[in-house]
Design an enzyme around this catalytic site. Structure first.
Site, PDB file in Angstrom:
ATOM      1  N   HIS A 367      -2.294  -4.432  -2.835  1.00  0.00           N
ATOM      2  CA  HIS A 367      -3.614  -4.298  -3.456  1.00  0.00           C
ATOM      3  C   HIS A 367      -4.552  -5.414  -3.010  1.00  0.00           C
ATOM      4  O   HIS A 367      -5.721  -5.178  -2.706  1.00  0.00           O
ATOM      5  CB  HIS A 367      -3.481  -4.340  -4.981  1.00  0.00           C
ATOM      6  CG  HIS A 367      -2.483  -3.366  -5.521  1.00  0.00           C
ATOM      7  ND1 HIS A 367      -1.960  -3.451  -6.787  1.00  0.00           N
ATOM      8  CD2 HIS A 367      -1.898  -2.279  -4.958  1.00  0.00           C
ATOM      9  CE1 HIS A 367      -1.108  -2.470  -6.981  1.00  0.00           C
ATOM     10  NE2 HIS A 367      -1.045  -1.749  -5.895  1.00  0.00           N
ATOM     11  N   CYS A 681      -9.716   9.596   7.576  1.00  0.00           N
ATOM     12  CA  CYS A 681      -9.974   8.272   7.004  1.00  0.00           C
ATOM     13  C   CYS A 681      -8.645   7.525   6.923  1.00  0.00           C
ATOM     14  O   CYS A 681      -7.736   7.925   6.210  1.00  0.00           O
ATOM     15  CB  CYS A 681     -10.617   8.380   5.620  1.00  0.00           C
ATOM     16  SG  CYS A 681      -9.743   9.449   4.478  1.00  0.00           S
TER      17      CYS A 681
END
Length: 756
Positions: A367, A681
């Site tokens: 993260h 993407c």
């Protein structure tokens, strides 16, 4: 023979007086070893300091030949002194010359001494030197004498760290503390940063080492320990801490350490010997770290980071320093160095002062790495030992392109990287000049270059990069940086800000994609998954928890009132999941319409193609959605059965291989047949060479990080598409799956003047 010179407290008092006197460094050292020898009734006391060339040099002595000072030397690992420095452990011998590691230095005259006690001079677990006492009589030194000598060694370590001894170093040599160190890791985000170290969990610098009143210090220590335990219990009892899993296990380890009687007893003993409570914590922390670093059990060594964090928390309790105060003292060119950290913690630092991030433990999909990429700062990960080798304020260079970190770099290295940084800045200026130019190939084929985003900090980059829109807005990042589930109002506010910032450019919102490697500490799960990447995540999770998806969809619909809403479903495996999601979305549309809310002017629903099962449902998929977006990161790891977070496999398989390019071409062709827009993407879109391959196999829209748009656009505008397409089709239609496609693409770029 026990020491009778007044004990460690008396000695520490004398050392404090010596430190306060206006003395030259050599005179201060000479008097210190003299005081130690007198206090411990030792005939010899010697200090050896570790140089940057891994040589231990005699810096001061009482009892040995004074002419040997700055001449007697031992290599790291050589002799008794070298053995202590290499192992970071004391050595207590009654007959030193019989020890197999004994090395005779004739210039010192130490052959007449038998008993030997040597302790490492440690600071933050690093060995800076060795302190030795010797006697003629054969004897073993007592435990309290070892403890006293270790305490004194800590004081000397602070002298060395403060740079007091640098003036005694001969020309061309320097002490180990200031030597340049280069570490290699893995590139997690490109870029070059020059700045100064900011330790994420900084070691508090203890300046007040000696106590006047041990009883008062014991009370302070006990009070701080009590506050520390209460804070840990509070964290464990909070509702936003999961009842199981790694997050809770770390806090349980903290609680175990905080209540460990052995640790507390060592702290109390150091205070009784004359140290302040802060100095006692630093001494015990340094001793423990040095010992644990030499353990072979990897589990025990990993627990050292838990202990370090706890000791730092205790130090901050003692000095009353808050995280906010530390953030305010951040330098303007801060490079954060951390073992690991959460995404929210990185966002606590002011963005305008960050120049880079160095992590000892992290994966490219962590993260914090995702957030750092969004912030546009270079990141080097898996840089082992970075925290222990760095000091707050050290000059540092991070090379995000290569995954390298240079601590205390030499001037020549700094000059090279400063020029590299200037070159990158000039190149970025050229990219900025391309912003207003059409995004098309040399032969006039338009390609949409869009950016990936996920936080408010990303939004200014939309106009700065010249992106044609946001091809992927990762809505889960808002959940990952929060302590609890974001309320519907907070979600709606963020989505509205995103659409306002886009200024009419298209934005594709991906519904919350949690699970797998994206674990929310406040989201409770009942089972531990063996293969989380293949488990309960993304649309699988939100269809099982429809209230979560409905709340998000309602926030998106309200934020998009009067505008187009593009909604993308992640991790779709079968078409039935799209039908279920559509039913939930339609229900929210009907609910808002019933209460006369302004609805989006159009609602387009798409699917992310990440799971290989969709490759055998392509035509059916294209008919059931308004658009498709290929998630190249997950699709590649599933096609190749290679965990993308596994560093051993990260470079084993090439996404520009014949098999994977065939898969991508197949998807692009299916979209073209049905007239369904297809975007890609993922990391693959952000490199000029792989973007060139994507355009060559048929993609006309790709989404990447904002910093990648400039280099990709520069490539695109020089790309002759038709010759590339013909060459790729010929290679992919051939029967040689082992064809080195990357080399073929590089050769094509060189032959046609395409910048990569």
């Amino acid at each position: 023979m026990p020491h009778t010179g007044g004990g460690p407290r008396t000695l520490l008092k004398r050392l404090r007086e010596l430190m306060a006197e206006a003395l030259e460094p050599q005179e201060r050292l000479d008097r210190i070893v003299r005081e130690i020898a007198a206090n411990m009734v030792a005939e010899v006391c010697s200090l050896y300091v570790l140089r940057a060339d891994s040589v231990l040099e005699l810096y001061a002595t009482e009892g040995l030949n004074p002419n040997a000072v700055h001449h007697a030397q031992l290599a790291l690992g050589q002799g008794l002194v070298g053995t202590i420095a290499a192992s970071a452990r004391p050595l207590n011998l009654s007959d030193a010359q019989r020890h197999p590691a004994f090395a005779y230095l004739p210039e010192t005259g130490e052959e007449i001494y038998n008993s030997f006690l040597g302790v490492p001079v440690l600071r933050a677990g690093r060995t800076l030197g060795v302190l030795v006492v010797q006697n003629r009589a054969k004897r073993l030194y007592q435990d309290d004498e070892i403890e006293a000598l270790e305490t004194i060694a800590m004081v000397i370590a602070e002298m060395i760290a403060a740079g007091d001894l640098a003036r005694l170093t001969r020309p061309g040599l320097e002490l180990d503390l200031s030597r340049p160190v280069s570490c290699s890791g893995v590139s997690f985000n490109e870029g070059v940063g020059l700045g100064h170290v900011v330790l994420h969990e900084p070691r508090v610098v203890v300046t007040d080492l000696f106590s006047e009143d041990p009883n008062e210090e014991l009370v302070r220590l006990d009070s701080a320990l009590g506050s520390l335990r209460l804070s840990i219990d509070d964290m464990l009892s909070r509702r936003d801490v999961a009842f199981e899993g790694e997050h809770r296990a770390v806090l349980e380890a903290y609680r175990m350490f905080a209540n460990d009687r052995g640790w507390v007893r060592r702290l109390e003993e150091a205070v009784r010997n004359g140290l302040t409570a802060e100095a006692a914590v630093e001494k015990v922390q340094s001793d423990m770290r040095a010992r644990m670093l030499h353990m072979t059990d990897p589990y025990l060594r990993e627990r050292m980071s838990d202990f370090d964090d706890l000791a730092n928390r205790l130090l901050r309790q003692l000095i009353g320093r808050t995280t906010d105060e530390m953030a305010q003292s951040l330098p303007r060119d801060a490079i954060i160095v951390a073992r690991s950290m959460g995404a929210a913690e990185l966002l606590d630092y002011p963005r305008d002062r960050l120049r880079g991030l160095v992590l000892e433990d992290a994966a490219v999909t962590s993260h914090v790495v995702i957030v750092a990429r969004a912030m546009g700062i270079p990141v080097a990960g898996q840089v082992k030992g970075a925290v222990s080798m760095a000091e707050n304020g050290d000059a540092v260079i991070i090379d995000g392109d290569e995954g390298k970190v240079h601590l205390r770099p030499q001037p020549e290295v700094e000059t090279v990287y400063a020029e590299k940084a200037r070159f990158r800045a000039r190149r970025q200026e050229l990219y900025r000049e391309l912003r207003a130019l059409p995004s098309e190939t040399r032969d006039g084929v338009a390609v949409d270059l869009m950016m990936n985003a996920g936080l408010a900090v990303d939004l200014p980059q939309l106009s700065e990069s010249g992106a044609s829109g946001i091809g992927l807005f990762r809505t889960e990042l808002q959940f990952m940086v929060a302590a609890t589930f974001p309320r519907a109002e907070a979600q709606e506010r963020l989505y509205r800000d995103v659409l306002d910032s886009a200024g009419g450019k298209p934005v594709t919102f991906r519904t919350i994609d949690i699970g797998g490697d994206k674990v929310l500490p406040y989201f409770k799960t009942t089972t531990q998954e063996e293969n989380p990447a293949l488990g309960w995540r993304a649309i699988r999770l939100t269809l099982d928890r429809p209230a979560l998806l409905r709340a998000q969809v309602r926030a998106l619909l309200r934020a998009s009132g009067g505008r187009e809403l593009k909604l993308m479903l992640p991790m779709v495996t079968e078409l039935g999941e799209i039908a279920q999601a559509r039913e939930l979305i339609d229900r929210e549309v009907r609910h808002l319409a019933r209460f006369a809310h302004l609805l989006p002017t159009s609602l387009k629903i798409g699917a992310m193609l990440e799971v290989p099962s969709l490759l055998w449902q392509l035509d059916e998929l294209m008919k059931r959605v308004d658009f498709v977006s290929v998630g190249s990161n997950d699709l590649f790891q599933f096609v190749m059965a290679a965990d993308r977070g596994n560093s051993r496999l990260s470079s084993r398989f090439d996404p520009l291989s014949v098999p994977f390019l065939r898969v991508l071409r197949q998807i692009a062709q299916a979209g073209e047949r049905s007239g369904t827009p297809v975007t890609l993407c993922g990391e693959l879109a952000g490199k000029p060479i792989s973007a060139m391959a994507l355009i060559g196999v048929g993609f006309r829209a790709i989404s990447m990080s904002a910093s990648s748009i400039g280099p990709v656009k520069a490539m695109l505008r020089e790309l002759p598409l038709e010759p590339l397409r013909e060459e790729l089709d010929a290679a992919l239609d051939g029967d040689d799956a082992l064809l080195p496609m990357r080399a073929k693409l590089v050769a094509f770029a060189e032959a046609h003047g395409v910048p990569l």
